[in-house]
Design a protein around this motif. Structure first.
Motif, short mmCIF file in Angstrom:
data_model
loop_
_atom_site.label_atom_id
_atom_site.label_comp_id
_atom_site.label_asym_id
_atom_site.label_seq_id
_atom_site.Cartn_x
_atom_site.Cartn_y
_atom_site.Cartn_z
N TYR A 187 21.93 -34.24 -18.02
CA TYR A 187 21.52 -33.82 -19.37
C TYR A 187 21.60 -34.96 -20.40
CZ TYR A 187 21.66 -29.05 -17.60
OH TYR A 187 21.42 -27.89 -16.89
N ILE B 95 26.70 -33.77 -14.34
CA ILE B 95 26.13 -32.98 -15.44
C ILE B 95 25.82 -33.89 -16.62
CG2 ILE B 95 26.58 -31.13 -17.09
CD1 ILE B 95 26.04 -30.22 -14.21
N GLU C 61 27.28 -26.60 -18.15
CA GLU C 61 25.86 -26.31 -18.37
C GLU C 61 25.69 -25.21 -19.42
OE1 GLU C 61 24.28 -25.80 -14.26
OE2 GLU C 61 23.20 -27.66 -14.77
#
Length: 477
Positions: A144, A140, A114
């Motif tokens: 994203y 993740i 992140e």
């Protein structure tokens, strides 16, 4: 003295990580001609050498596919820069090992990823050395909407239970290992036992190998699991011997693997069972002297510098690697453990990932748009260091070659490429006396894992069975 040196290196690495977090702030925001790739892998701890290998391979694979002749090291072991056409490619590594610890941690991997995305501008992720961290990063990538190239983590659950359209498992999986190694194990005997770590990688490895062994007429008589931190394997080896299996498959990696093999050797297992599994990295075989505890050892190997046969891409890799090594100028010469002088186990897997990404960037005209990269990577076929590679559209797994090899004592390998002045002190003694090295036995061509989750399921999808490899020819004495 060695412990103090390693502690000092760990402290230096931690300091560099802190400097990097302050100095590299959203590179991508500065220019539209910037490509930022974030690598989350071990930069300290027990698996740091795995991270070194995959980083070296990845950067060299990217250079090969984009015809880039050189790179710039921005922060040693942590950040590099390449020029491609009118673009600058930034590669930033972050560790998934908590400060002061030896073992990677999925929560640390998540925070690192992140940070790379939010603060460094990364739109492509690469990693990890351990499967639990890679599993965490699949979430993740989806959150994203960034491409995640998995290398060298091998758990097949990554592209089964945790697969999403942003995840591409470029590394060979536990299915690849099993199809090559399990078929070979079933040739050695019909009853098989395992000792494996009680984590996702250990259990998925045993599951896959067991399936292949049973399809080849074998029977699994014991699957013995131990905590990954185990240092006394006595009760597990006793259970192994009590199984009276003809063949033993040890499934282990990391710092305690040497301890396992020492205790296997001391317990007389080699006199009572045939032992086969994946062959470990060359640094472990030699620097930790694991080769001493693997007598007459034959098995599956993912890659080593001398296993691909008649392969011009691999010849380029070996030549470039040696050229840079002599200059002490590989992307990483070792964050904790000195890089091996020849391309080692996960250098090949990292190279394939960098090669694939470079080809995809060519197809997108340098765009890092995730949808364009997905389209470019799906069904991508190319010839790389491990022969013909295909990234399957259905599940983003690769079809790739695997190898069967035998561990031998080789007193010419280093002499072919190096003089004493070319090598760091830690490897100078090996130049004259030789090294433990794999000797080529066979190539298992185009190993094809089963499709366990289909991103594009047909209306009447039929379950696929794992490919059965053609039996390897018996090694000649």
């Amino acid at each position: 003295m060695r412990g103090k040196n390693i502690s000092g290196r760990l402290l230096l690495t931690a300091t560099l990580i802190a400097i990097l977090s302050l100095s590299t702030v959203n590179i991508r925001a500065q220019s539209g001609n910037e490509i930022v790739i974030g690598i989350v892998t071990d930069r300290t701890g027990a698996l740091s050498y795995y991270g070194d290998m995959s980083i070296n391979g990845f950067i060299l694979g990217l250079m090969y596919s984009l015809n880039i002749s050189s790179f710039e090291t921005v922060v040693p072991n942590l950040e590099w820069k390449l020029k491609w056409q009118d673009k600058t490619i930034h590669i930033i590594a972050a560790t998934n090992v908590p400060a002061g610890q030896q073992v990677p941690d999925p929560a640390t991997a998540t925070k690192a990823a992140e940070d790379l995305i939010q603060n460094k501008g990364a739109e492509i992720l690469v990693g990890c050395s351990d499967s639990p961290s890679a599993i965490a990063l699949t979430q993740i990538a989806e959150k994203y909407k960034v491409i995640f190239l998995v290398v060298p983590a091998a758990d097949h659950e990554i592209t089964k239970s945790y697969l999403n359209r942003y995840v591409f498992q470029i590394s060979s999986t536990t299915w690849h290992d099993a199809i090559a190694g399990g078929t070979y194990a079933a040739r050695l005997g019909k009853t098989v036992a395992f000792i494996a770590p009680s984590n996702s990688w250990g259990r998925s490895t045993v599951e896959a190998w067991s399936t292949v062994i049973q399809k080849n007429g074998g029977t699994v008589v014991a699957d013995i699991y131990a905590p990954v931190t185990t240092t006394d394997f006595t009760p597990y080896i006793q259970a192994l011997l009590a199984s009276k299996a003809e063949v033993f498959v040890p499934v282990w990696s990391g710092a305690t693997a040497l301890t396992l093999y020492q205790q296997i050797n001391a317990s007389g297992v080699y006199q009572k069972m045939k032992v086969t599994s994946g062959i470990p990295d060359l640094a472990t075989l030699n620097l930790l002297k694991m080769g001493l505890y693997l007598p007459n050892y034959e098995g599956m190997m993912k890659y080593a510098w001398n296993l691909p046969q008649n392969n011009p891409v691999n010849e380029w890799l070996v030549s470039k690697y040696v050229e840079l090594y002599k200059k002490k100028a590989l992307p990483t010469m070792g964050s904790v453990l000195a890089a091996f002088p020849l391309p080692d186990l996960f250098v090949g897997e990292g190279f394939v990932a960098g090669h694939a990404l470079g080809l995809a960037l060519k197809k997108t005209g340098g765009s890092t748009n995730s949808e364009k990269l997905i389209s470019a990577l799906e069904d991508l076929s190319f010839t790389s260091v491990k022969g013909d590679i295909k990234i399957r559209k259905e599940d983003h797994r690769t079809i790739q070659d695997m190898y069967i090899a035998r561990i031998v004592w080789d007193n010419t390998a280093l002499q072919k490429y190096y003089s004493e002045d070319d090598l760091p002190n830690i490897y100078k003694p090996f130049l004259k006396v030789g090294i433990f090295a794999p000797k080529y036995v066979d190539t298992i061509k185009s190993v094809t894992p089963p499709i366990e989750k289909n991103l594009y399921p047909p209306e009447a999808a039929q379950p696929q069975q794992p490919q059965q490899a053609q039996p390897a020819a018996p090694p000649q004495a």
